[in-house]
Write a protein that holds these residues in place. Structure first.
Motif, PDB file in Angstrom:
ATOM      1  N   ARG A  76      26.636  38.487  48.324  1.00  0.00           N
ATOM      2  CA  ARG A  76      26.633  39.085  49.647  1.00  0.00           C
ATOM      3  C   ARG A  76      26.981  40.715  49.533  1.00  0.00           C
ATOM      4  O   ARG A  76      27.116  41.181  50.566  1.00  0.00           O
ATOM      5  CB  ARG A  76      27.804  38.521  50.454  1.00  0.00           C
ATOM      6  N   GLY A  77      26.589  41.431  48.275  1.00  0.00           N
ATOM      7  CA  GLY A  77      26.439  42.687  47.820  1.00  0.00           C
ATOM      8  C   GLY A  77      27.971  43.240  47.799  1.00  0.00           C
ATOM      9  O   GLY A  77      27.942  44.366  47.915  1.00  0.00           O
ATOM     10  N   ILE A  78      28.868  42.494  47.441  1.00  0.00           N
ATOM     11  CA  ILE A  78      30.087  43.096  47.262  1.00  0.00           C
ATOM     12  C   ILE A  78      30.472  42.976  45.615  1.00  0.00           C
ATOM     13  O   ILE A  78      30.865  41.822  45.256  1.00  0.00           O
ATOM     14  CB  ILE A  78      31.319  42.020  47.839  1.00  0.00           C
ATOM     15  N   GLU A  79      30.305  43.970  45.036  1.00  0.00           N
ATOM     16  CA  GLU A  79      30.309  44.100  43.354  1.00  0.00           C
ATOM     17  C   GLU A  79      31.711  44.464  43.086  1.00  0.00           C
ATOM     18  O   GLU A  79      32.246  45.574  43.706  1.00  0.00           O
ATOM     19  CB  GLU A  79      29.385  44.779  42.712  1.00  0.00           C
ATOM     20  N   THR A  80      32.597  43.783  42.366  1.00  0.00           N
ATOM     21  CA  THR A  80      33.660  44.136  41.842  1.00  0.00           C
ATOM     22  C   THR A  80      33.707  44.174  40.228  1.00  0.00           C
ATOM     23  O   THR A  80      33.151  43.416  39.678  1.00  0.00           O
ATOM     24  CB  THR A  80      34.745  43.041  42.191  1.00  0.00           C
ATOM     25  N   THR A  81      34.526  44.910  39.692  1.00  0.00           N
ATOM     26  CA  THR A  81      34.471  45.084  38.220  1.00  0.00           C
ATOM     27  C   THR A  81      35.514  44.387  37.392  1.00  0.00           C
ATOM     28  O   THR A  81      35.486  44.136  36.243  1.00  0.00           O
ATOM     29  CB  THR A  81      34.639  46.677  37.850  1.00  0.00           C
ATOM     30  N   SER A  82      36.439  43.959  38.244  1.00  0.00           N
ATOM     31  CA  SER A  82      37.427  43.037  37.809  1.00  0.00           C
ATOM     32  C   SER A  82      38.172  42.175  38.833  1.00  0.00           C
ATOM     33  O   SER A  82      37.719  42.085  40.068  1.00  0.00           O
ATOM     34  CB  SER A  82      38.942  43.892  37.037  1.00  0.00           C
ATOM     35  N   TRP A  83      38.900  41.210  38.344  1.00  0.00           N
ATOM     36  CA  TRP A  83      39.730  40.061  39.202  1.00  0.00           C
ATOM     37  C   TRP A  83      40.553  40.947  40.068  1.00  0.00           C
ATOM     38  O   TRP A  83      40.655  40.616  41.148  1.00  0.00           O
ATOM     39  CB  TRP A  83      40.358  38.997  38.521  1.00  0.00           C
ATOM     40  N   GLU A 140      43.131  27.765  30.852  1.00  0.00           N
ATOM     41  CA  GLU A 140      42.400  29.505  30.556  1.00  0.00           C
ATOM     42  C   GLU A 140      41.206  29.394  30.911  1.00  0.00           C
ATOM     43  O   GLU A 140      40.636  30.319  31.898  1.00  0.00           O
ATOM     44  CB  GLU A 140      42.924  29.678  29.407  1.00  0.00           C
ATOM     45  N   GLU A 141      40.051  28.469  30.509  1.00  0.00           N
ATOM     46  CA  GLU A 141      38.623  28.392  30.686  1.00  0.00           C
ATOM     47  C   GLU A 141      38.410  28.181  32.064  1.00  0.00           C
ATOM     48  O   GLU A 141      37.475  28.865  32.629  1.00  0.00           O
ATOM     49  CB  GLU A 141      38.123  27.449  29.703  1.00  0.00           C
ATOM     50  N   SER A 142      39.065  27.281  32.701  1.00  0.00           N
ATOM     51  CA  SER A 142      38.796  26.727  34.131  1.00  0.00           C
ATOM     52  C   SER A 142      39.295  28.019  35.168  1.00  0.00           C
ATOM     53  O   SER A 142      38.386  28.218  36.102  1.00  0.00           O
ATOM     54  CB  SER A 142      39.474  25.675  34.210  1.00  0.00           C
ATOM     55  N   LEU A 143      40.251  28.661  34.710  1.00  0.00           N
ATOM     56  CA  LEU A 143      40.731  29.818  35.600  1.00  0.00           C
ATOM     57  C   LEU A 143      39.778  31.019  35.316  1.00  0.00           C
ATOM     58  O   LEU A 143      39.438  31.614  36.301  1.00  0.00           O
ATOM     59  CB  LEU A 143      42.119  30.389  35.050  1.00  0.00           C
ATOM     60  N   ALA A 144      39.211  31.166  34.230  1.00  0.00           N
ATOM     61  CA  ALA A 144      38.204  32.196  34.131  1.00  0.00           C
ATOM     62  C   ALA A 144      36.952  31.973  34.728  1.00  0.00           C
ATOM     63  O   ALA A 144      36.502  32.774  35.346  1.00  0.00           O
ATOM     64  CB  ALA A 144      38.154  32.534  32.727  1.00  0.00           C
ATOM     65  N   GLU A 145      36.666  30.631  34.725  1.00  0.00           N
ATOM     66  CA  GLU A 145      35.599  30.190  35.426  1.00  0.00           C
ATOM     67  C   GLU A 145      35.529  30.259  36.961  1.00  0.00           C
ATOM     68  O   GLU A 145      34.729  30.655  37.677  1.00  0.00           O
ATOM     69  CB  GLU A 145      35.215  28.757  35.221  1.00  0.00           C
ATOM     70  N   ALA A 146      36.592  29.953  37.541  1.00  0.00           N
ATOM     71  CA  ALA A 146      36.976  30.041  38.781  1.00  0.00           C
ATOM     72  C   ALA A 146      36.954  31.462  39.425  1.00  0.00           C
ATOM     73  O   ALA A 146      36.240  31.864  40.513  1.00  0.00           O
ATOM     74  CB  ALA A 146      38.258  29.329  39.353  1.00  0.00           C
ATOM     75  N   ILE A 197      35.507  33.950  37.921  1.00  0.00           N
ATOM     76  CA  ILE A 197      34.079  34.455  37.843  1.00  0.00           C
ATOM     77  C   ILE A 197      33.137  33.933  39.158  1.00  0.00           C
ATOM     78  O   ILE A 197      32.404  34.550  39.714  1.00  0.00           O
ATOM     79  CB  ILE A 197      33.342  34.061  36.504  1.00  0.00           C
ATOM     80  N   ALA A 198      33.270  32.658  39.363  1.00  0.00           N
ATOM     81  CA  ALA A 198      32.518  32.042  40.437  1.00  0.00           C
ATOM     82  C   ALA A 198      32.891  32.790  41.832  1.00  0.00           C
ATOM     83  O   ALA A 198      31.933  32.957  42.530  1.00  0.00           O
ATOM     84  CB  ALA A 198      32.931  30.570  40.767  1.00  0.00           C
ATOM     85  N   ALA A 199      34.121  33.134  42.096  1.00  0.00           N
ATOM     86  CA  ALA A 199      34.671  33.773  43.447  1.00  0.00           C
ATOM     87  C   ALA A 199      33.969  35.363  43.538  1.00  0.00           C
ATOM     88  O   ALA A 199      33.370  35.582  44.521  1.00  0.00           O
ATOM     89  CB  ALA A 199      36.104  33.967  43.301  1.00  0.00           C
TER      90      ALA A 199
END
Length: 476
Positions: A113-120, A96-102, A104-106
């Motif tokens: 590059r200027g592309i802000e998102t509020t959720s996965w 679960e922690e690894s998925l969350a980190e992945a 967030i990293a994406a």
């Protein structure tokens, strides 16, 4: 969970995303994107996101350009691989922690590059929209078709059969074949059907390349499984060397004839390692592969049969293979001593490995899969004196039969005797420390590699006493 509106959003992108209510910035950005003036398009989309932070189309077009623009380095391709590799659900707290980190990293990479998102969900919808536009809608200039391979790969990851065929077709084109092969290696088994179809079609221009790519892709799986079965492999640098080369085993082995002749497999091996690391990351496992020695892969053609040899080094403490004691000579398949010479009876022979066992296993290609081969009736060959320097077939050594291959081994340091010219006093028999390099010839039989004979590295008979005037080659 993905948003229910995602299919409708993707359908809109596939249809061109044009509407009466598009803002002036979106309309101009789309025009700039169509002629690949990406910098101008980014400026328009930046204004659009300032005015409308929730614009999924603006974010999708920016993600499209992240993949399509050569200046971006194709960063979005890694995001495609990550999105399609994410498991449906995690199975442990670490996962679960690894998925969350992945995730967030994406999103952080997109934000840079200027592309802000509020959720996965928002990021995933924008990325998929960009992929649909890049694969289904964008009209590429005839001389700028290269980026479409990236979108074909992203679409193929989502199961698009047309995209898989597109990648396979590009194996026939000199300027794109390497990139297409790399994408197919990353795609893995999901691309097998398309490769098999092309390989079976006499009329397909990609036929030979498709068969080779399929063979290498499935070899990647063999390498990955072999690596997983030997997680405690270590660097082969810890080998016994001469005094003048101590501490530089790589240089020493190259001096003995070490050959890494599989550079054409680099893309395949890199893809296998990338998938292995990603799988470990998403499962919340600590990946040790970066600190481990690689699996050494050698491929040969014995008659009409492709043969693959995989070699590793393992710590003797963790290896289950039996190794000869440090003061004992090894034996060949006939039980004859190898590495032992006159003067070695006092136990002076030292095997190549220092607390290290070397292991080599073999496979043959049957046209669709790799089949494990025995070596002299055993699943593999292993020992502290079994470091494979080279693998040879008839193409690289004409003296071999069409059904034969040869392995050149570095056995270790032993004592040899030779005559030394003493001038007026004649010749004297002296002992010298010497690297033992030998060659085993094998016949490719129905079930495996069958031992034929042991020779010196150059193919000449093994000699116990060498009658020449050379001095100690190791300088001892």
């Amino acid at each position: 969970m993905r948003r229910v509106a995602l299919p409708l959003l993707l359908a809109a992108f596939a249809g061109g995303c044009s509407g009466l209510f598009d803002s002036a910035q979106i309309k101009r950005a789309r025009e700039f994107v169509e002629v690949e003036e990406f910098e101008s398009a980014r400026k328009e989309l930046t204004v659009e996101l300032h005015n409308n932070p929730d614009s999924v189309e603006a974010k999708s077009l920016l993600l499209f350009m992240q993949i399509a623009d050569p200046a971006s380095g194709g960063q979005g391709v890694e995001q495609c691989l990550l999105v399609e590799s994410l498991p449906v659900e995690s199975k442990s707290t670490a996962a679960e922690e690894s998925l969350a980190e992945a995730k967030i990293a994406a999103r952080k990479a997109a934000l840079d590059r200027g592309i802000e998102t509020t959720s996965w969900d928002e990021f995933e919808a924008a990325l998929r929209g960009g992929i649909v536009y890049g694969w289904k809608t964008h009209a590429y200039a005839p001389d700028k078709m290269g980026p479409r391979l990236s979108f074909a790969f992203c679409a193929a990851l989502q199961g698009d059969d047309e995209a898989k065929d597109y990648l396979v077709d590009h194996l026939a084109k000199d300027d794109t074949k390497d990139r297409a092969a790399s994408f197919l290696y990353l795609l893995g088994d999901a691309g097998s059907a398309a490769l098999e179809k092309a390989a079976a079609s006499p009329e397909n221009l990609s036929r030979d390349a498709a068969e080779a790519t399929l063979r290498n892709m499935r070899l990647a799986r063999v390498v990955s499984e072999f690596a997983q079965a030997h997680k405690d492999r270590v660097s082969p640098n810890n080998v016994r060397t001469g005094s003048s080369d101590r501490g530089n085993a790589g240089k020493y082995l190259m001096g003995l004839g070490w050959k890494d002749d599989n550079e054409p497999l680099r893309a395949m091996l890199d893809a296998a390692l990338a998938r292995q690391r990603l799988t470990a990351q998403l499962a919340g496992e600590k990946d040790k592969s970066a600190a481990q020695a690689p699996v050494v892969v050698r491929t040969l053609k014995v008659g009409t049969t492709q043969v693959a040899l995989l070699s590793i080094a393992e710590s003797s403490a963790s290896s289950t293979a039996s190794a000869a004691p440090a003061n004992a000579p090894s034996t060949n398949a006939l039980g004859e001593a190898v590495g032992a010479t006159q003067g070695a009876a006092d136990g002076a022979f030292s095997p190549a490995g220092i607390n290290t066992t070397f292991l080599t296993a073999a496979w043959s290609w049957d046209g669709s899969q790799w089949k494990s081969l025995t070596i002299d009736g055993k699943p593999s060959i292993s020992g502290m004196d079994q470091l494979v320097l080279q693998a040879r077939d008839q193409a690289s050594e004409e003296s071999l039969g069409a059904d034969q291959l040869a392995l050149v081994f570095y056995r270790g340091i032993g004592v040899t005797t030779r005559y030394v010219n003493m001038g007026w006093y004649g010749r004297s028999l002296r002992e010298f420390k010497e690297a033992k390099v030998e060659r085993n010839v094998y016949h490719l039989g129905a079930a495996g590699l069958e031992f034929v004979k042991t020779t010196q590295a150059d193919g000449s008979d093994v000699q116990q006493v060498i009658d020449d005037e050379d001095s100690d080659p190791l300088g001892d």
